[in-house]
Scaffold this active site. Sequence first.
Site, PDB file in Angstrom:
ATOM      1  CG  LEU A   1      10.041 -16.803  -3.885  1.00  0.00           C
ATOM      2  CD1 LEU A   1       9.630 -16.887  -2.398  1.00  0.00           C
ATOM      3  CD2 LEU A   1      10.360 -15.545  -4.360  1.00  0.00           C
TER       4      LEU A   1
ATOM      5  CB  SER B   1      -7.642  -3.929   3.168  1.00  0.00           C
ATOM      6  OG  SER B   1      -7.356  -2.686   3.806  1.00  0.00           O
TER       7      SER B   1
ATOM      8  N   GLY C   1      -0.008   5.385  -4.488  1.00  0.00           N
ATOM      9  CA  GLY C   1      -0.889   6.649  -4.817  1.00  0.00           C
ATOM     10  C   GLY C   1      -0.256   7.796  -3.902  1.00  0.00           C
TER      11      GLY C   1
ATOM     12  CG  ASP D   1      -2.256   0.956   1.117  1.00  0.00           C
ATOM     13  OD1 ASP D   1      -2.138   1.207   0.004  1.00  0.00           O
ATOM     14  OD2 ASP D   1      -2.713   1.303   1.951  1.00  0.00           O
ATOM     15  N   GLY D   2       0.320   2.117  -0.567  1.00  0.00           N
ATOM     16  CA  GLY D   2       1.066   3.668  -0.553  1.00  0.00           C
ATOM     17  C   GLY D   2       1.543   4.081  -1.832  1.00  0.00           C
TER      18      GLY D   2
ATOM     19  CG  HIS E   1      -0.085   2.314  -9.358  1.00  0.00           C
ATOM     20  ND1 HIS E   1      -0.629   1.589  -8.118  1.00  0.00           N
ATOM     21  CD2 HIS E   1      -1.328   2.688  -9.555  1.00  0.00           C
ATOM     22  CE1 HIS E   1      -1.908   2.021  -7.685  1.00  0.00           C
ATOM     23  NE2 HIS E   1      -2.362   2.719  -8.683  1.00  0.00           N
TER      24      HIS E   1
ATOM     25  NE  ARG F   1      -8.037   0.176   5.569  1.00  0.00           N
ATOM     26  CZ  ARG F   1      -7.826   1.594   5.868  1.00  0.00           C
ATOM     27  NH1 ARG F   1      -8.288   2.150   7.324  1.00  0.00           N
ATOM     28  NH2 ARG F   1      -7.662   2.312   5.063  1.00  0.00           N
TER      29      ARG F   1
ATOM     30  CB  SER G   1     -13.072  -8.299  -5.095  1.00  0.00           C
ATOM     31  OG  SER G   1     -12.433  -9.168  -4.483  1.00  0.00           O
TER      32      SER G   1
HETATM   33  C1  FPP Z   1      -1.981   0.147  -3.523  1.00  0.00           C
HETATM   34  O1  FPP Z   1      -1.628   1.205  -3.280  1.00  0.00           O
HETATM   35  C2  FPP Z   1      -1.517  -0.613  -4.613  1.00  0.00           C
HETATM   36  C3  FPP Z   1      -2.242  -1.315  -5.674  1.00  0.00           C
HETATM   37  C4  FPP Z   1      -3.665  -1.005  -5.635  1.00  0.00           C
HETATM   38  C5  FPP Z   1      -1.379  -1.714  -6.865  1.00  0.00           C
HETATM   39  C6  FPP Z   1      -0.340  -2.567  -6.412  1.00  0.00           C
HETATM   40  C7  FPP Z   1       0.409  -2.579  -7.811  1.00  0.00           C
HETATM   41  C8  FPP Z   1       1.670  -2.848  -8.016  1.00  0.00           C
HETATM   42  C9  FPP Z   1       2.602  -2.610  -6.712  1.00  0.00           C
HETATM   43  C10 FPP Z   1       2.384  -2.746  -9.244  1.00  0.00           C
HETATM   44  C11 FPP Z   1       2.394  -4.055 -10.000  1.00  0.00           C
HETATM   45  C12 FPP Z   1       2.753  -5.274  -9.181  1.00  0.00           C
HETATM   46  C13 FPP Z   1       2.476  -6.640  -9.437  1.00  0.00           C
HETATM   47  C14 FPP Z   1       2.789  -7.651  -8.599  1.00  0.00           C
HETATM   48  C15 FPP Z   1       1.700  -6.920 -10.750  1.00  0.00           C
HETATM   49  P1  FPP Z   1      -2.630   2.651  -3.461  1.00  0.00           P
HETATM   50  O2  FPP Z   1      -2.841   2.882  -4.730  1.00  0.00           O
HETATM   51  O3  FPP Z   1      -3.782   2.237  -2.786  1.00  0.00           O
HETATM   52  O4  FPP Z   1      -1.967   3.673  -2.798  1.00  0.00           O
HETATM   53  P2  FPP Z   1      -2.614   4.690  -1.679  1.00  0.00           P
HETATM   54  O5  FPP Z   1      -3.026   4.175  -0.439  1.00  0.00           O
HETATM   55  O6  FPP Z   1      -1.444   5.719  -1.359  1.00  0.00           O
HETATM   56  O7  FPP Z   1      -3.419   5.473  -2.503  1.00  0.00           O
END
Ligand code: FPP
Length: 248
Positions: A130, A195, A22, A19-20, A36, A193, A65
């Site tokens: 792995l 989630s 964005g 997470d994080g 991302h 959390r 989802s």
């Molecule tokens: C959550 O951060 C992250 C995601 C919803 C996407 C995760 C994707 C990647 C790490 C890149 C691709 C990886 C793979 C394994 C294919 P957020 O957007 O919710 O961040 P925020 O909480 O700061 O808004």
Amino acid sequence: MSAAPPAARLPRHLAVIMDGNGRWAERRQRPRTLGHRAGAKAVQVCVDYCLDRGIEALTLFAFSSENWNRPQEEVGALMKLFLRMLDSEVDELHRRGVRVAFIGERAQFPEAIRTRMAQAEAAAPAQPRLVLTIAAGYGGRWDIAQACRHLAAEAAAGRLDPDHIDEALVGRHVGLADLPAPDLFIRTGGDLRISNFLLWQLAYTELWFTETLWPDLDRTVLDAALADFADRERRFGLTSAQVAGSNA
Ligand code: FPP
């Protein structure tokens, strides 16, 4: 490389909410999609770390989802990124002894992604160092519901006695059934959390949270998580004395 905890104290299976992304981009006044892309590089850091440490399984929550409800532009950018990563990373992962697997509802993904997911799973190394599982289109409630649907269908067809449905059987029908349960759960980004991640599988998993945003992940953060894990006593409902006795 920094000092590692002794092998017996290492998690065999690490599950991560990345997470994080964005916020990482927004702090730089850049579009979220750039976060991302930076997050994709942190995935490599995490995989390399697991290979170096001898961790057997890594499960990453890449797309929930609920993430389908994000702005269309962000979902589209994530799909492009997934496709690009599948094209550019999977062969190299296989070469390094990483088996790649996916859990989640695939039907909503574009066909090009579904095809590459199936190809990545089919070409798995025989003796992986792995197992990397990507949770995509995944929700813990969806996972439990799909297991229920499967077992109910078996019962309705007369192949399963409902009295024989126990925890072990349900466990064989949810995602990650062929792996040991996650020992350590890590969530970056500061929220405390689960989630809707691995709701069944995390029953006895040790939870660890960090303010670090996913794209800033480095070995120091992962070392800190593993050091904390190594100091914990896992009792699985037993007493400390019982646990000490079983370790004697
Ligand atoms: C959550 O951060 C992250 C995601 C919803 C996407 C995760 C994707 C990647 C790490 C890149 C691709 C990886 C793979 C394994 C294919 P957020 O957007 O919710 O961040 P925020 O909480 O700061 O808004």
